[in-house]
Design an enzyme around this catalytic site. Sequence first.
Site: not given
Ligand code: G3P
Length: 217
Positions: A83
């Site tokens: 990633k």
């Molecule tokens: O994989 C990264 C992403 O899904 C992060 O989510 O909720 O931290 O914006 P969030």
Amino acid sequence: MKFFVDTADIAAIRELHELGMVDGVTTNPSLILKSGRDIAEVTREICELVPGPISAEVVAADAEGMIREGKHLAQIASNIVVKVPLTWDGLKACRALSDDGHMVNVTLCFSPAQAILAAKAGATFISPFIGRLDDIHLDGMDLIADIREIYDNYGFETEILAASIRSVNHIVEAAKIGADVITAPPSVIKSMANHVLTDKGLEQFNADWAKTGQKIV
Ligand code: G3P
């Protein structure tokens, strides 16, 4: 639609995996911190548990560093997806790692223009962040729709991995638009089973059943 779980919590992954609901896993530095585990150790464990693509994120800022870290992470298991962030250096790393035969997930995508560049750089997955766009009063779902339209216009094979999912509605809307994959926290995936009318109906059935005085076994 494929379901990836956005966590490095082994117990939570195992519970969903046993139900056949895990097609892959995504992690990031924040999720590794939350797990309290060593990145190599926990990532290896996840790769042994789930045969699908497992995203492990680099932290270097320059392409050379990302490529070095990506190759190191890819040695953990054959199902590792490296990633990288959607920066110019991240795109350079994406091209190099992809040319080298590695799967690459380009993350932190917030615009259709960024998504076009990721596809051109050979990304296996593009991760548009829905919730974080909603957080700043933009519509994250518009981004998913725009990328779907553009990728379909030109037959780009990069898979749209809808990320930063915070609600059941996010999953359903992304599915309607045609995102190839969603990645969501285990709690959001589990809450897809909830419905107030299911609870109400069950309550009624249980009450009526008690009145019959019967037993099934
Ligand atoms: O994989 C990264 C992403 O899904 C992060 O989510 O909720 O931290 O914006 P969030």
